[in-house]
Design a protein around this motif. Structure first.
Motif, PDB file in Angstrom:
ATOM      1  N   GLY A   1      -0.365   0.247  -2.305  1.00  0.00           N
ATOM      2  CA  GLY A   1      -1.250   1.586  -2.484  1.00  0.00           C
ATOM      3  C   GLY A   1      -0.784   2.302  -3.628  1.00  0.00           C
ATOM      4  O   GLY A   1      -1.893   2.769  -4.276  1.00  0.00           O
ATOM      5  N   PRO A   2       0.366   2.667  -3.908  1.00  0.00           N
ATOM      6  CA  PRO A   2       0.887   3.211  -5.315  1.00  0.00           C
ATOM      7  C   PRO A   2      -0.112   2.737  -6.351  1.00  0.00           C
ATOM      8  O   PRO A   2      -0.414   3.388  -7.141  1.00  0.00           O
ATOM      9  CB  PRO A   2       2.078   3.302  -5.073  1.00  0.00           C
ATOM     10  N   ALA A   3       0.130   1.344  -6.354  1.00  0.00           N
ATOM     11  CA  ALA A   3      -0.327   0.736  -7.758  1.00  0.00           C
ATOM     12  C   ALA A   3      -1.802   0.567  -7.789  1.00  0.00           C
ATOM     13  O   ALA A   3      -2.434   0.702  -8.646  1.00  0.00           O
ATOM     14  CB  ALA A   3      -0.054  -0.778  -7.710  1.00  0.00           C
ATOM     15  N   LEU A   4      -2.414   0.477  -6.574  1.00  0.00           N
ATOM     16  CA  LEU A   4      -4.145   0.711  -6.407  1.00  0.00           C
ATOM     17  C   LEU A   4      -4.441   2.146  -7.108  1.00  0.00           C
ATOM     18  O   LEU A   4      -5.231   2.123  -7.724  1.00  0.00           O
ATOM     19  CB  LEU A   4      -4.530   0.402  -4.923  1.00  0.00           C
ATOM     20  N   ALA A   5      -3.809   2.938  -6.602  1.00  0.00           N
ATOM     21  CA  ALA A   5      -4.011   4.580  -7.182  1.00  0.00           C
ATOM     22  C   ALA A   5      -3.727   4.712  -8.532  1.00  0.00           C
ATOM     23  O   ALA A   5      -4.674   5.304  -9.210  1.00  0.00           O
ATOM     24  CB  ALA A   5      -3.147   5.313  -6.410  1.00  0.00           C
ATOM     25  N   ALA A   6      -2.860   4.019  -9.099  1.00  0.00           N
ATOM     26  CA  ALA A   6      -2.470   4.077 -10.528  1.00  0.00           C
ATOM     27  C   ALA A   6      -3.504   3.400 -11.455  1.00  0.00           C
ATOM     28  O   ALA A   6      -3.940   3.880 -12.298  1.00  0.00           O
ATOM     29  CB  ALA A   6      -1.137   3.574 -10.827  1.00  0.00           C
TER      30      ALA A   6
ATOM     31  N   ARG B   1      -9.847   9.335  -5.260  1.00  0.00           N
ATOM     32  CA  ARG B   1      -9.342   9.198  -3.981  1.00  0.00           C
ATOM     33  C   ARG B   1      -7.704   9.425  -4.010  1.00  0.00           C
ATOM     34  O   ARG B   1      -7.114   9.097  -4.822  1.00  0.00           O
ATOM     35  CB  ARG B   1      -9.428   7.748  -3.583  1.00  0.00           C
ATOM     36  N   PRO B   2      -7.341  10.118  -2.879  1.00  0.00           N
ATOM     37  CA  PRO B   2      -5.933  10.584  -2.815  1.00  0.00           C
ATOM     38  C   PRO B   2      -5.031   9.184  -2.524  1.00  0.00           C
ATOM     39  O   PRO B   2      -5.677   8.133  -2.000  1.00  0.00           O
ATOM     40  CB  PRO B   2      -5.707  11.476  -1.677  1.00  0.00           C
ATOM     41  N   LEU B   3      -3.615   9.425  -2.822  1.00  0.00           N
ATOM     42  CA  LEU B   3      -3.058   8.306  -2.501  1.00  0.00           C
ATOM     43  C   LEU B   3      -2.963   7.822  -1.000  1.00  0.00           C
ATOM     44  O   LEU B   3      -2.920   6.590  -0.718  1.00  0.00           O
ATOM     45  CB  LEU B   3      -1.548   8.583  -3.055  1.00  0.00           C
ATOM     46  N   SER B   4      -3.051   8.635   0.010  1.00  0.00           N
ATOM     47  CA  SER B   4      -2.973   8.323   1.264  1.00  0.00           C
ATOM     48  C   SER B   4      -4.316   7.598   1.418  1.00  0.00           C
ATOM     49  O   SER B   4      -4.175   6.521   2.515  1.00  0.00           O
ATOM     50  CB  SER B   4      -3.096   9.496   2.160  1.00  0.00           C
ATOM     51  N   ALA B   5      -5.231   7.627   0.998  1.00  0.00           N
ATOM     52  CA  ALA B   5      -6.507   6.693   1.251  1.00  0.00           C
ATOM     53  C   ALA B   5      -6.292   5.326   0.493  1.00  0.00           C
ATOM     54  O   ALA B   5      -6.502   4.475   1.269  1.00  0.00           O
ATOM     55  CB  ALA B   5      -7.818   7.214   0.470  1.00  0.00           C
ATOM     56  N   TYR B   6      -5.558   5.304  -0.377  1.00  0.00           N
ATOM     57  CA  TYR B   6      -5.189   3.975  -0.990  1.00  0.00           C
ATOM     58  C   TYR B   6      -4.146   3.163  -0.025  1.00  0.00           C
ATOM     59  O   TYR B   6      -4.261   1.881   0.196  1.00  0.00           O
ATOM     60  CB  TYR B   6      -4.496   3.904  -2.290  1.00  0.00           C
ATOM     61  N   LEU B   7      -3.156   4.052   0.495  1.00  0.00           N
ATOM     62  CA  LEU B   7      -2.223   3.520   1.476  1.00  0.00           C
ATOM     63  C   LEU B   7      -2.859   2.853   2.758  1.00  0.00           C
ATOM     64  O   LEU B   7      -2.452   2.064   3.244  1.00  0.00           O
ATOM     65  CB  LEU B   7      -1.087   4.749   1.814  1.00  0.00           C
ATOM     66  N   SER B   8      -3.848   3.681   3.239  1.00  0.00           N
ATOM     67  CA  SER B   8      -4.444   3.536   4.709  1.00  0.00           C
ATOM     68  C   SER B   8      -5.592   2.482   4.439  1.00  0.00           C
ATOM     69  O   SER B   8      -5.722   1.646   5.525  1.00  0.00           O
ATOM     70  CB  SER B   8      -5.049   4.707   5.157  1.00  0.00           C
TER      71      SER B   8
END
Length: 175
Positions: A40-45, A59-66
């Protein structure tokens, strides 16, 4: 989803140590795999420069994590994620979203490999049609069999979530 090339200034906003590594044809320097929640964090970055340039929705980090498990990722040998593509299932169809490839990897075939991996995943999940939206040229989609589609044929919730101010074109392809 948007498929756009980053403006050169945006591409250099977060330089990578591999930014100037040459691509060697015939010897892929990356692998494609399903994403895991810890990606998730790498997707967000990876997505952040595209969102800042307006090519992707923020998108918020929470979206990438979920939603991490909806993604396929292209990973360099050192473990760095350099490309991603989300595939969300909607009944008998799917939606491709958040398609991005790091600036130094654009033109390397990474996007095409991610897209073909998404086609394979869609087939294994018995999805009949894939939809996407693009504010860019959509060249890769068009070369891969996508055609312009009426948004009313797409999954309702997704089609209604499209921002009319972005003037995105909806494309679809039979799987």
């Amino acid at each position: 989803m948007t498929t756009a090339t980053l403006h050169p200034a945006a591409a250099h906003a977060t330089p990578s140590p591999r930014a100037h590594a040459p691509f060697r044809r015939g010897a892929p320097e990356f692998s494609v795999r399903p994403a895991r929640q810890e990606d998730g964090p790498a997707l967000a970055a990876l997505s952040r420069p595209f969102a800042h340039a307006g090519a992707l929705r923020e998108r918020p980090l929470s979206a990438y994590l979920s939603q991490a498990t909806e993604f396929l990722v292209a990973q360099a040998p050192d473990g760095t994620l350099e490309g991603c593509l989300g595939l969300r299932e909607h009944s008998a169809s799917g939606v491709l979203y958040n398609f991005c490839v790091a600036a130094h990897r654009q033109g390397s075939g990474m996007g095409a490999r991610l897209l073909h991996a998404a086609f394979a995943r869609a087939r294994t999940r018995s999805l009949a049609t894939l939809f996407t939206a693009t504010t860019g040229s959509g060249r890769l989609f068009l070369r891969s069999g996508f055609l312009p589609a009426c948004p009313s044929l797409a999954p309702t919730g997704w089609a209604q979530s499209l921002d009319p101010g972005r003037n995105a074109r909806v494309l679809s392809r039979a799987v």
